[in-house]
Design a protein around this motif. Structure first.
Motif, PDB file in Angstrom:
ATOM      1  N   ARG A   1     -22.581  -2.053  -2.817  1.00  0.00           N
ATOM      2  CA  ARG A   1     -22.185  -2.774  -4.026  1.00  0.00           C
ATOM      3  C   ARG A   1     -20.850  -3.481  -3.836  1.00  0.00           C
ATOM      4  O   ARG A   1     -20.672  -4.587  -4.300  1.00  0.00           O
ATOM      5  CB  ARG A   1     -22.115  -1.814  -5.218  1.00  0.00           C
ATOM      6  CG  ARG A   1     -23.415  -1.771  -5.977  1.00  0.00           C
ATOM      7  CD  ARG A   1     -23.303  -0.963  -7.241  1.00  0.00           C
ATOM      8  NE  ARG A   1     -23.943   0.319  -6.959  1.00  0.00           N
ATOM      9  CZ  ARG A   1     -23.392   1.506  -7.120  1.00  0.00           C
ATOM     10  NH1 ARG A   1     -22.201   1.622  -7.623  1.00  0.00           N
ATOM     11  NH2 ARG A   1     -24.034   2.603  -6.804  1.00  0.00           N
ATOM     12  N   SER A   2     -19.910  -2.832  -3.157  1.00  0.00           N
ATOM     13  CA  SER A   2     -18.608  -3.472  -2.971  1.00  0.00           C
ATOM     14  C   SER A   2     -18.725  -4.690  -2.062  1.00  0.00           C
ATOM     15  O   SER A   2     -18.085  -5.705  -2.301  1.00  0.00           O
ATOM     16  CB  SER A   2     -17.577  -2.474  -2.432  1.00  0.00           C
ATOM     17  OG  SER A   2     -17.934  -2.044  -1.137  1.00  0.00           O
ATOM     18  N   THR A   3     -19.568  -4.595  -1.025  1.00  0.00           N
ATOM     19  CA  THR A   3     -19.773  -5.748  -0.149  1.00  0.00           C
ATOM     20  C   THR A   3     -20.518  -6.850  -0.892  1.00  0.00           C
ATOM     21  O   THR A   3     -20.161  -8.027  -0.786  1.00  0.00           O
ATOM     22  CB  THR A   3     -20.569  -5.331   1.103  1.00  0.00           C
ATOM     23  OG1 THR A   3     -19.859  -4.284   1.765  1.00  0.00           O
ATOM     24  CG2 THR A   3     -20.728  -6.493   2.059  1.00  0.00           C
TER      25      THR A   3
ATOM     26  N   GLY B   1     -20.502  -7.298  -4.119  1.00  0.00           N
ATOM     27  CA  GLY B   1     -19.566  -7.833  -5.099  1.00  0.00           C
ATOM     28  C   GLY B   1     -18.603  -8.813  -4.473  1.00  0.00           C
ATOM     29  O   GLY B   1     -18.255  -9.832  -5.070  1.00  0.00           O
ATOM     30  N   MET B   2     -18.172  -8.503  -3.243  1.00  0.00           N
ATOM     31  CA  MET B   2     -17.278  -9.410  -2.540  1.00  0.00           C
ATOM     32  C   MET B   2     -17.975 -10.745  -2.280  1.00  0.00           C
ATOM     33  O   MET B   2     -17.397 -11.807  -2.508  1.00  0.00           O
ATOM     34  CB  MET B   2     -16.824  -8.805  -1.213  1.00  0.00           C
ATOM     35  CG  MET B   2     -15.925  -9.731  -0.424  1.00  0.00           C
ATOM     36  SD  MET B   2     -15.865  -9.413   1.347  1.00  0.00           S
ATOM     37  CE  MET B   2     -17.523  -9.728   1.850  1.00  0.00           C
TER      38      MET B   2
ATOM     39  N   ASP C   1     -18.167 -12.696  -5.498  1.00  0.00           N
ATOM     40  CA  ASP C   1     -16.860 -13.225  -5.905  1.00  0.00           C
ATOM     41  C   ASP C   1     -16.464 -14.433  -5.064  1.00  0.00           C
ATOM     42  O   ASP C   1     -16.001 -15.453  -5.587  1.00  0.00           O
ATOM     43  CB  ASP C   1     -15.787 -12.139  -5.798  1.00  0.00           C
ATOM     44  CG  ASP C   1     -15.966 -11.043  -6.830  1.00  0.00           C
ATOM     45  OD1 ASP C   1     -16.665 -11.278  -7.831  1.00  0.00           O
ATOM     46  OD2 ASP C   1     -15.395  -9.953  -6.620  1.00  0.00           O
TER      47      ASP C   1
ATOM     48  N   LYS D   1      -9.562 -12.606  -7.795  1.00  0.00           N
ATOM     49  CA  LYS D   1     -10.671 -11.644  -7.797  1.00  0.00           C
ATOM     50  C   LYS D   1     -11.355 -11.603  -6.428  1.00  0.00           C
ATOM     51  O   LYS D   1     -11.662 -10.525  -5.907  1.00  0.00           O
ATOM     52  CB  LYS D   1     -11.676 -12.015  -8.884  1.00  0.00           C
ATOM     53  CG  LYS D   1     -12.778 -11.012  -9.065  1.00  0.00           C
ATOM     54  CD  LYS D   1     -13.654 -11.390 -10.241  1.00  0.00           C
ATOM     55  CE  LYS D   1     -14.782 -10.382 -10.400  1.00  0.00           C
ATOM     56  NZ  LYS D   1     -15.699 -10.744 -11.474  1.00  0.00           N
ATOM     57  N   ALA D   2     -11.590 -12.765  -5.829  1.00  0.00           N
ATOM     58  CA  ALA D   2     -12.215 -12.819  -4.507  1.00  0.00           C
ATOM     59  C   ALA D   2     -11.310 -12.178  -3.457  1.00  0.00           C
ATOM     60  O   ALA D   2     -11.786 -11.426  -2.599  1.00  0.00           O
ATOM     61  CB  ALA D   2     -12.531 -14.265  -4.127  1.00  0.00           C
TER      62      ALA D   2
ATOM     63  N   SER E   1     -11.436  -8.418  -3.821  1.00  0.00           N
ATOM     64  CA  SER E   1     -12.705  -7.894  -3.304  1.00  0.00           C
ATOM     65  C   SER E   1     -12.693  -7.835  -1.782  1.00  0.00           C
ATOM     66  O   SER E   1     -13.154  -6.859  -1.190  1.00  0.00           O
ATOM     67  CB  SER E   1     -13.871  -8.763  -3.764  1.00  0.00           C
ATOM     68  OG  SER E   1     -14.001  -8.739  -5.152  1.00  0.00           O
ATOM     69  N   ILE E   2     -12.179  -8.876  -1.159  1.00  0.00           N
ATOM     70  CA  ILE E   2     -12.091  -8.903   0.300  1.00  0.00           C
ATOM     71  C   ILE E   2     -11.177  -7.784   0.788  1.00  0.00           C
ATOM     72  O   ILE E   2     -11.483  -7.085   1.759  1.00  0.00           O
ATOM     73  CB  ILE E   2     -11.603 -10.281   0.795  1.00  0.00           C
ATOM     74  CG1 ILE E   2     -12.666 -11.334   0.541  1.00  0.00           C
ATOM     75  CG2 ILE E   2     -11.244 -10.230   2.277  1.00  0.00           C
ATOM     76  CD1 ILE E   2     -12.197 -12.753   0.738  1.00  0.00           C
TER      77      ILE E   2
ATOM     78  N   ALA F   1     -10.518  -4.938  -0.708  1.00  0.00           N
ATOM     79  CA  ALA F   1     -11.161  -3.638  -0.917  1.00  0.00           C
ATOM     80  C   ALA F   1     -12.176  -3.343   0.186  1.00  0.00           C
ATOM     81  O   ALA F   1     -12.243  -2.222   0.701  1.00  0.00           O
ATOM     82  CB  ALA F   1     -11.837  -3.598  -2.282  1.00  0.00           C
ATOM     83  N   VAL F   2     -12.958  -4.345   0.554  1.00  0.00           N
ATOM     84  CA  VAL F   2     -13.932  -4.160   1.634  1.00  0.00           C
ATOM     85  C   VAL F   2     -13.205  -3.926   2.952  1.00  0.00           C
ATOM     86  O   VAL F   2     -13.617  -3.083   3.758  1.00  0.00           O
ATOM     87  CB  VAL F   2     -14.893  -5.371   1.714  1.00  0.00           C
ATOM     88  CG1 VAL F   2     -15.735  -5.322   2.969  1.00  0.00           C
ATOM     89  CG2 VAL F   2     -15.778  -5.409   0.485  1.00  0.00           C
TER      90      VAL F   2
END
Length: 103
Positions: free
Chosen positions: A6-8, A10-11, A14, A71-72, A75-76, A78-79
């Motif tokens: 999900r995190s990938t 979501g990235m 975004d 936001k993008a 997300s990057i 966090a991944v």
């Protein structure tokens, strides 16, 4: 593992949203330049309108789409943190350290 997917995902969404917003801004500016010039009786080639739109959209898009960009970027990051943590755990397990076996 589902949380990682999900995190990938979501990235990707975004970054894709930011990319599409920037491209839409270039298209809108090119249309304004191309058709706006014809209102004044000036013939502007489409390539020239696109080039001017790109030049104008570069700084304008960074300002207008700052929330999407932040936001993008988050997300990057966090991944990236997750991948770094996973790599360190794998290396610890390969070395035989106890900290890699804690999961």
């Amino acid at each position: 593992m589902a949380d990682d997917d999900r995190s990938t995902g979501g990235m990707v969404l975004d970054v894709l949203a930011y990319l599409l917003a920037r491209l839409a801004l270039v298209a809108a500016l090119a249309a304004v330049i191309f058709y706006g010039a014809s209102l004044f009786g000036v013939k502007v080639p489409l390539v020239v309108a696109l080039l001017f739109a790109i030049v104008v959209a570069l700084p304008l898009g960074m300002w207008v789409f700052a929330p999407l960009r932040r936001k993008a970027t988050a997300s990057i990051a966090a991944v990236d943190v997750r991948r770094r943590r996973d790599r360190e755990q794998l290396q610890a397990r390969l070395r035989g350290d106890d900290e890699g076996k804690a999961e």
